[in-house]
Motif scaffolding. Structure first.
Motif, PDB file in Angstrom:
ATOM      1  N   ARG A  10      18.855 -41.738  64.966  1.00 48.64           N
ATOM      2  CA  ARG A  10      18.151 -41.337  63.746  1.00 48.64           C
ATOM      3  C   ARG A  10      17.467 -39.987  63.947  1.00 48.64           C
ATOM      4  N   ILE A  11      17.661 -39.097  63.009  1.00 49.73           N
ATOM      5  CA  ILE A  11      16.970 -37.813  62.994  1.00 49.73           C
ATOM      6  C   ILE A  11      16.471 -37.564  61.570  1.00 49.73           C
ATOM      7  N   SER A  12      15.663 -36.520  61.415  1.00 51.52           N
ATOM      8  CA  SER A  12      15.328 -36.049  60.075  1.00 51.52           C
ATOM      9  C   SER A  12      16.493 -35.197  59.598  1.00 51.52           C
ATOM     10  N   THR A  13      17.338 -35.780  58.782  1.00 52.44           N
ATOM     11  CA  THR A  13      18.510 -35.072  58.274  1.00 52.44           C
ATOM     12  C   THR A  13      18.066 -34.062  57.225  1.00 52.44           C
ATOM     13  N   ARG A  14      18.454 -32.806  57.417  1.00 53.87           N
ATOM     14  CA  ARG A  14      18.008 -31.758  56.498  1.00 53.87           C
ATOM     15  C   ARG A  14      19.166 -31.017  55.845  1.00 53.87           C
ATOM     16  N   ALA A  15      20.336 -31.603  55.881  1.00 46.80           N
ATOM     17  CA  ALA A  15      21.482 -31.071  55.141  1.00 46.80           C
ATOM     18  C   ALA A  15      22.406 -32.248  54.858  1.00 46.80           C
ATOM     19  N   PHE A  16      22.802 -32.385  53.602  1.00 46.29           N
ATOM     20  CA  PHE A  16      23.597 -33.528  53.159  1.00 46.29           C
ATOM     21  C   PHE A  16      24.848 -33.060  52.425  1.00 46.29           C
ATOM     22  N   THR A  17      25.844 -33.913  52.394  1.00 47.65           N
ATOM     23  CA  THR A  17      26.995 -33.677  51.523  1.00 47.65           C
ATOM     24  C   THR A  17      26.623 -34.134  50.119  1.00 47.65           C
ATOM     25  N   CYS A 191       4.869 -40.481  49.740  1.00 48.86           N
ATOM     26  CA  CYS A 191       5.827 -39.522  50.286  1.00 48.86           C
ATOM     27  C   CYS A 191       7.183 -39.758  49.653  1.00 48.86           C
ATOM     28  N   GLY A 192       8.099 -38.902  50.006  1.00 49.07           N
ATOM     29  CA  GLY A 192       9.466 -39.045  49.533  1.00 49.07           C
ATOM     30  C   GLY A 192      10.413 -39.292  50.687  1.00 49.07           C
ATOM     31  N   MET A 193      11.664 -39.530  50.348  1.00 53.55           N
ATOM     32  CA  MET A 193      12.703 -39.676  51.360  1.00 53.55           C
ATOM     33  C   MET A 193      14.015 -39.191  50.757  1.00 53.55           C
ATOM     34  N   ALA A 194      14.669 -38.263  51.443  1.00 55.60           N
ATOM     35  CA  ALA A 194      16.005 -37.820  51.052  1.00 55.60           C
ATOM     36  C   ALA A 194      17.023 -38.754  51.692  1.00 55.60           C
ATOM     37  N   VAL A 195      18.027 -39.168  50.929  1.00 54.00           N
ATOM     38  CA  VAL A 195      18.999 -40.153  51.413  1.00 54.00           C
ATOM     39  C   VAL A 195      20.406 -39.741  50.987  1.00 54.00           C
ATOM     40  N   GLY A 196      21.333 -39.791  51.924  1.00 54.76           N
ATOM     41  CA  GLY A 196      22.721 -39.493  51.594  1.00 54.76           C
ATOM     42  C   GLY A 196      23.564 -39.419  52.848  1.00 54.76           C
ATOM     43  N   HIS A 197      24.740 -38.875  52.709  1.00 52.37           N
ATOM     44  CA  HIS A 197      25.637 -38.698  53.850  1.00 52.37           C
ATOM     45  C   HIS A 197      25.309 -37.369  54.538  1.00 52.37           C
ATOM     46  N   PRO A 198      25.037 -37.378  55.842  1.00 51.22           N
ATOM     47  CA  PRO A 198      24.687 -36.133  56.533  1.00 51.22           C
ATOM     48  C   PRO A 198      25.849 -35.137  56.538  1.00 51.22           C
ATOM     49  N   ASP A 199      25.489 -33.861  56.407  1.00 48.68           N
ATOM     50  CA  ASP A 199      26.457 -32.793  56.625  1.00 48.68           C
ATOM     51  C   ASP A 199      26.419 -32.497  58.117  1.00 48.68           C
ATOM     52  N   ARG A 200      27.342 -33.081  58.857  1.00 48.87           N
ATOM     53  CA  ARG A 200      27.301 -32.987  60.313  1.00 48.87           C
ATOM     54  C   ARG A 200      27.733 -31.620  60.832  1.00 48.87           C
ATOM     55  N   SER A 201      28.233 -30.776  59.947  1.00 48.18           N
ATOM     56  CA  SER A 201      28.625 -29.426  60.361  1.00 48.18           C
ATOM     57  C   SER A 201      27.476 -28.432  60.251  1.00 48.18           C
ATOM     58  N   HIS A 202      26.384 -28.824  59.623  1.00 45.19           N
ATOM     59  CA  HIS A 202      25.273 -27.897  59.401  1.00 45.19           C
ATOM     60  C   HIS A 202      24.429 -27.779  60.664  1.00 45.19           C
ATOM     61  N   PRO A 203      24.082 -26.559  61.073  1.00 46.19           N
ATOM     62  CA  PRO A 203      23.339 -26.386  62.337  1.00 46.19           C
ATOM     63  C   PRO A 203      21.978 -27.071  62.360  1.00 46.19           C
ATOM     64  N   VAL A 204      21.337 -27.238  61.203  1.00 44.80           N
ATOM     65  CA  VAL A 204      20.012 -27.856  61.212  1.00 44.80           C
ATOM     66  C   VAL A 204      20.063 -29.305  61.686  1.00 44.80           C
ATOM     67  N   ASN A 205      21.224 -29.936  61.508  1.00 46.62           N
ATOM     68  CA  ASN A 205      21.354 -31.337  61.921  1.00 46.62           C
ATOM     69  C   ASN A 205      21.681 -31.502  63.405  1.00 46.62           C
ATOM     70  N   THR A 206      21.694 -30.382  64.125  1.00 42.90           N
ATOM     71  CA  THR A 206      21.814 -30.464  65.590  1.00 42.90           C
ATOM     72  C   THR A 206      20.437 -30.617  66.241  1.00 42.90           C
ATOM     73  N   LEU A 207      19.390 -30.454  65.458  1.00 38.73           N
ATOM     74  CA  LEU A 207      18.038 -30.512  66.008  1.00 38.73           C
ATOM     75  C   LEU A 207      17.689 -31.921  66.487  1.00 38.73           C
ATOM     76  N   ARG A 208      17.292 -32.002  67.735  1.00 36.92           N
ATOM     77  CA  ARG A 208      16.784 -33.253  68.306  1.00 36.92           C
ATOM     78  C   ARG A 208      15.356 -32.988  68.759  1.00 36.92           C
ATOM     79  N   ALA A 209      14.409 -33.462  67.994  1.00 33.52           N
ATOM     80  CA  ALA A 209      12.996 -33.219  68.317  1.00 33.52           C
ATOM     81  C   ALA A 209      12.659 -33.790  69.688  1.00 33.52           C
ATOM     82  N   GLU A 210      11.849 -33.047  70.435  1.00 36.13           N
ATOM     83  CA  GLU A 210      11.430 -33.515  71.751  1.00 36.13           C
ATOM     84  C   GLU A 210      10.436 -34.664  71.609  1.00 36.13           C
ATOM     85  N   ARG A 211      10.442 -35.541  72.583  1.00 32.92           N
ATOM     86  CA  ARG A 211       9.503 -36.661  72.580  1.00 32.92           C
ATOM     87  C   ARG A 211       8.733 -36.688  73.891  1.00 32.92           C
ATOM     88  N   ALA A 212       7.480 -37.098  73.811  1.00 31.57           N
ATOM     89  CA  ALA A 212       6.660 -37.236  75.013  1.00 31.57           C
ATOM     90  C   ALA A 212       7.247 -38.321  75.908  1.00 31.57           C
TER      91      ALA A 212
END
Length: 223
Positions: A10-17, A191-212
């Protein structure tokens, strides 16, 4: 898919089809999420789900407010505490910089950063937007329960191959949303939530936030 896999991917998906989600599937998703935990079984959440024209109406309502002030209206419930302290402020700044690095937008290009931020209020192109409504009279515990409900929605979405992005940014448009959705006197959009099919080709969806690390956040005693 097992739970561990859903949590891991699970990530914060920021680009969708633009592919639409079927109403029956959305209803089934919401029905399954009703098993989310809540103290005393209070179930302190209500959701408004928009797609198609209903989604476009919300986006259109947001646009003129954001043109006047890209951050939206002041809110009595800020997304972050004033003067956020360390290490939390460093983590917040770091993930933001990681996102803009993935997008290739330098810190010096403020207009491009603002333009990207405005995509929040278009659900990042997701075909479905969900708004979580809570009664202002609820206590801190019930806000926590609402958070567990959102996490349940996100993990169930992963199971279906959907992506989600939880969007507290909509809180800056809370007065507009309250009027638009004709909420009750004591109701508010959290709050809101964006929901849909991820655009897996978009560079923003490569982001993996660091965790402690576990050692940073856990104090194990008696083991």
């Amino acid at each position: 898919m097992d739970v561990s896999k859903a949590v891991e991917q699970r990530i914060s998906t920021r680009a969708f089809t633009p592919d639409a989600l079927d109403e029956a599937e959305v209803r089934d998703w919401l029905a399954k999420a009703q098993r989310a935990p809540s103290g005393g079984n209070t179930q302190p959440w209500r959701v408004i789900v928009v797609t198609g024209d209903a989604r476009d109406e919300v986006i259109a309502k947001a646009a003129p407010i954001l043109r006047e002030n890209h951050a939206g209206q002041p809110t009595d419930r800020p997304i972050y505490p004033k003067d956020l302290w360390e290490p939390h402020e460093a983590r917040r700044r770091r993930v933001g910089e990681m996102m803009y690095e993935a997008l290739g937008i330098p810190k010096s290009d403020r207009p491009a950063r603002i333009a990207w931020f405005s995509n929040n209020f278009k659900f990042f192109g997701a075909p479905v937007g969900l708004f979580l409504v809570i009664d202002e009279r609820m206590g801190h515990g019930q806000w926590g329960h609402a958070g567990m409900y959102l996490q349940t929605l996100a993990l169930l979405a992963e199971e279906r191959g959907w992506g989600t992005c939880m969007q507290e940014c909509w809180g800056v448009l809370r007065p507009m949303l309250k009027a638009h959705f004709e909420l009750g006197e004591t109701e508010m959009v959290w709050c809101g939530m964006a929901v849909g099919h991820p655009d897996r080709s978009h560079p923003v969806n490569t982001l993996r936030a660091e965790r402690a690390s576990v050692d940073e956040i856990a104090d194990l005693r008696g083991f």
